[in-house]
Design a protein around this motif. Structure first.
Motif, PDB file in Angstrom:
ATOM      1  N   ARG A   1       0.834  -1.206   0.000  1.00 18.57           N
ATOM      2  CA  ARG A   1       0.000   0.000   0.000  1.00 18.57           C
ATOM      3  C   ARG A   1       0.867   1.255   0.000  1.00 18.57           C
ATOM      4  N   TYR A   2       1.985   1.219   0.728  1.00 21.34           N
ATOM      5  CA  TYR A   2       2.902   2.351   0.755  1.00 21.34           C
ATOM      6  C   TYR A   2       3.532   2.568  -0.624  1.00 21.34           C
ATOM      7  N   TRP A   3       3.950   1.478  -1.259  1.00 26.41           N
ATOM      8  CA  TRP A   3       4.567   1.588  -2.576  1.00 26.41           C
ATOM      9  C   TRP A   3       3.598   2.162  -3.606  1.00 26.41           C
ATOM     10  N   GLU A   4       2.304   1.927  -3.443  1.00 24.61           N
ATOM     11  CA  GLU A   4       1.316   2.512  -4.353  1.00 24.61           C
ATOM     12  C   GLU A   4       1.384   4.035  -4.319  1.00 24.61           C
ATOM     13  N   GLN A   5       1.676   4.590  -3.158  1.00 25.53           N
ATOM     14  CA  GLN A   5       1.789   6.046  -3.013  1.00 25.53           C
ATOM     15  C   GLN A   5       3.098   6.559  -3.590  1.00 25.53           C
ATOM     16  N   GLU A   6       4.151   5.761  -3.489  1.00 23.13           N
ATOM     17  CA  GLU A   6       5.481   6.204  -3.890  1.00 23.13           C
ATOM     18  C   GLU A   6       5.818   5.959  -5.363  1.00 23.13           C
ATOM     19  N   PHE A   7       5.198   4.976  -5.975  1.00 24.04           N
ATOM     20  CA  PHE A   7       5.492   4.612  -7.356  1.00 24.04           C
ATOM     21  C   PHE A   7       4.229   4.773  -8.202  1.00 24.04           C
ATOM     22  N   PRO A   8       4.129   5.867  -8.953  1.00 25.19           N
ATOM     23  CA  PRO A   8       2.917   6.141  -9.730  1.00 25.19           C
ATOM     24  C   PRO A   8       2.493   5.038 -10.704  1.00 25.19           C
ATOM     25  N   PRO A   9       3.423   4.294 -11.338  1.00 20.95           N
ATOM     26  CA  PRO A   9       2.955   3.240 -12.253  1.00 20.95           C
ATOM     27  C   PRO A   9       2.208   2.101 -11.555  1.00 20.95           C
ATOM     28  N   LEU A  10       2.365   1.988 -10.246  1.00 20.22           N
ATOM     29  CA  LEU A  10       1.721   0.905  -9.504  1.00 20.22           C
ATOM     30  C   LEU A  10       0.319   1.351  -9.089  1.00 20.22           C
ATOM     31  N   LYS A  11      -0.662   0.983  -9.899  1.00 20.59           N
ATOM     32  CA  LYS A  11      -2.047   1.379  -9.646  1.00 20.59           C
ATOM     33  C   LYS A  11      -2.961   0.167  -9.791  1.00 20.59           C
ATOM     34  N   PRO A  12      -3.146  -0.600  -8.711  1.00 18.09           N
ATOM     35  CA  PRO A  12      -4.085  -1.724  -8.825  1.00 18.09           C
ATOM     36  C   PRO A  12      -5.511  -1.202  -8.940  1.00 18.09           C
ATOM     37  N   SER A  13      -6.358  -1.973  -9.603  1.00 21.64           N
ATOM     38  CA  SER A  13      -7.753  -1.561  -9.693  1.00 21.64           C
ATOM     39  C   SER A  13      -8.423  -1.821  -8.348  1.00 21.64           C
ATOM     40  N   LYS A  14      -9.390  -0.978  -8.039  1.00 14.89           N
ATOM     41  CA  LYS A  14     -10.111  -1.136  -6.769  1.00 14.89           C
ATOM     42  C   LYS A  14     -11.572  -1.389  -7.078  1.00 14.89           C
ATOM     43  N   ARG A  15     -12.122  -2.337  -6.343  1.00 10.78           N
ATOM     44  CA  ARG A  15     -13.526  -2.710  -6.537  1.00 10.78           C
ATOM     45  C   ARG A  15     -14.246  -2.677  -5.210  1.00 10.78           C
ATOM     46  N   ARG A  16     -15.328  -3.431  -5.134  1.00  9.58           N
ATOM     47  CA  ARG A  16     -16.178  -3.474  -3.940  1.00  9.58           C
ATOM     48  C   ARG A  16     -15.421  -3.239  -2.644  1.00  9.58           C
ATOM     49  N   GLY A  17     -15.890  -2.322  -1.868  1.00  4.18           N
ATOM     50  CA  GLY A  17     -15.304  -2.083  -0.561  1.00  4.18           C
ATOM     51  C   GLY A  17     -13.864  -1.615  -0.627  1.00  4.18           C
ATOM     52  N   ASN A  18     -13.460  -1.013  -1.742  1.00  5.64           N
ATOM     53  CA  ASN A  18     -12.104  -0.492  -1.907  1.00  5.64           C
ATOM     54  C   ASN A  18     -11.039  -1.591  -1.877  1.00  5.64           C
ATOM     55  N   ARG A  19     -11.409  -2.799  -2.291  1.00  6.26           N
ATOM     56  CA  ARG A  19     -10.442  -3.908  -2.339  1.00  6.26           C
ATOM     57  C   ARG A  19      -9.554  -3.762  -3.559  1.00  6.26           C
ATOM     58  N   ARG A  20      -8.284  -4.059  -3.354  1.00  4.19           N
ATOM     59  CA  ARG A  20      -7.310  -3.944  -4.436  1.00  4.19           C
ATOM     60  C   ARG A  20      -7.225  -5.253  -5.214  1.00  4.19           C
ATOM     61  N   TYR A  21      -7.148  -5.124  -6.531  1.00  7.74           N
ATOM     62  CA  TYR A  21      -6.941  -6.271  -7.397  1.00  7.74           C
ATOM     63  C   TYR A  21      -5.788  -5.952  -8.334  1.00  7.74           C
ATOM     64  N   TYR A  22      -4.723  -6.735  -8.204  1.00  6.04           N
ATOM     65  CA  TYR A  22      -3.513  -6.533  -8.986  1.00  6.04           C
ATOM     66  C   TYR A  22      -3.543  -7.437 -10.214  1.00  6.04           C
ATOM     67  N   GLN A  23      -2.957  -6.955 -11.304  1.00  2.00           N
ATOM     68  CA  GLN A  23      -2.810  -7.764 -12.502  1.00  2.00           C
ATOM     69  C   GLN A  23      -1.368  -8.249 -12.590  1.00  2.00           C
TER      70      GLN A  23
ATOM     71  N   ARG B   1      14.977   5.104 -11.361  1.00  2.00           N
ATOM     72  CA  ARG B   1      15.412   3.958 -12.177  1.00  2.00           C
ATOM     73  C   ARG B   1      14.248   3.386 -12.977  1.00  2.00           C
ATOM     74  N   LEU B   2      13.080   3.291 -12.339  1.00  2.00           N
ATOM     75  CA  LEU B   2      11.904   2.790 -13.045  1.00  2.00           C
ATOM     76  C   LEU B   2      11.453   3.775 -14.113  1.00  2.00           C
ATOM     77  N   GLY B   3      11.609   5.067 -13.837  1.00  2.00           N
ATOM     78  CA  GLY B   3      11.216   6.081 -14.813  1.00  2.00           C
ATOM     79  C   GLY B   3      12.120   6.084 -16.022  1.00  2.00           C
TER      80      GLY B   3
END
Length: 122
Positions: A42-64, A91-93
């Motif tokens: 969850r922290y890395w989602e804030q720090e790395f913009p390319p990491l954006k899992p989709s969120k569904r019911r109840g704000n649950r994260r689903y990663y591909q 480096r990722l950028g």
């Protein structure tokens, strides 16, 4: 195999499990596949913009699958190569599909999956 440790809290296992052929993964599954705690993800989602899992019911994260590969790349940069968060972000950028780290992670995952197929065929 022995587990190396950078400090008492961060343990690096040399082998991560193969990524199953699923379309979506929960945060718990990704945590086990990448050997990273859910709160770190969850922290890395804030720090790395390319990491954006989709969120569904109840704000649950689903990663591909590409999210799992990205998380493994981030983990490798931070824990194995010793980058800081900002250094890993840079480096990722700078890297793309030709990034050697991402290519190595993808090839390693592909090899594991092919070995699993061979084991099933035997």
């Amino acid at each position: 195999m022995p587990v190396r440790s950078l400090n008492k809290r961060v343990k690096i296992s040399p082998e991560l499990p193969a990524i199953p052929t699923k379309r979506y993964f929960t945060i718990g599954e990704v945590s086990q596949l990448c050997d990273v705690a859910p709160h770190i993800l969850r922290y890395w989602e804030q720090e790395f913009p390319p990491l954006k899992p989709s969120k569904r019911r109840g704000n649950r994260r689903y990663y591909q699958r590409q999210d799992v590969v990205l998380i493994r790349t981030i983990r490798s940069l931070l824990y194995e190569e010793g980058y800081t968060i900002s250094g890993a972000r840079q480096r990722l950028g700078s890297g793309g599909i030709n990034d050697p780290i991402e290519r190595a992670v993808s090839l390693r995952d592909l090899r594991r999956e092919l070995e699993q197929v061979l084991d099933l065929l035997d």
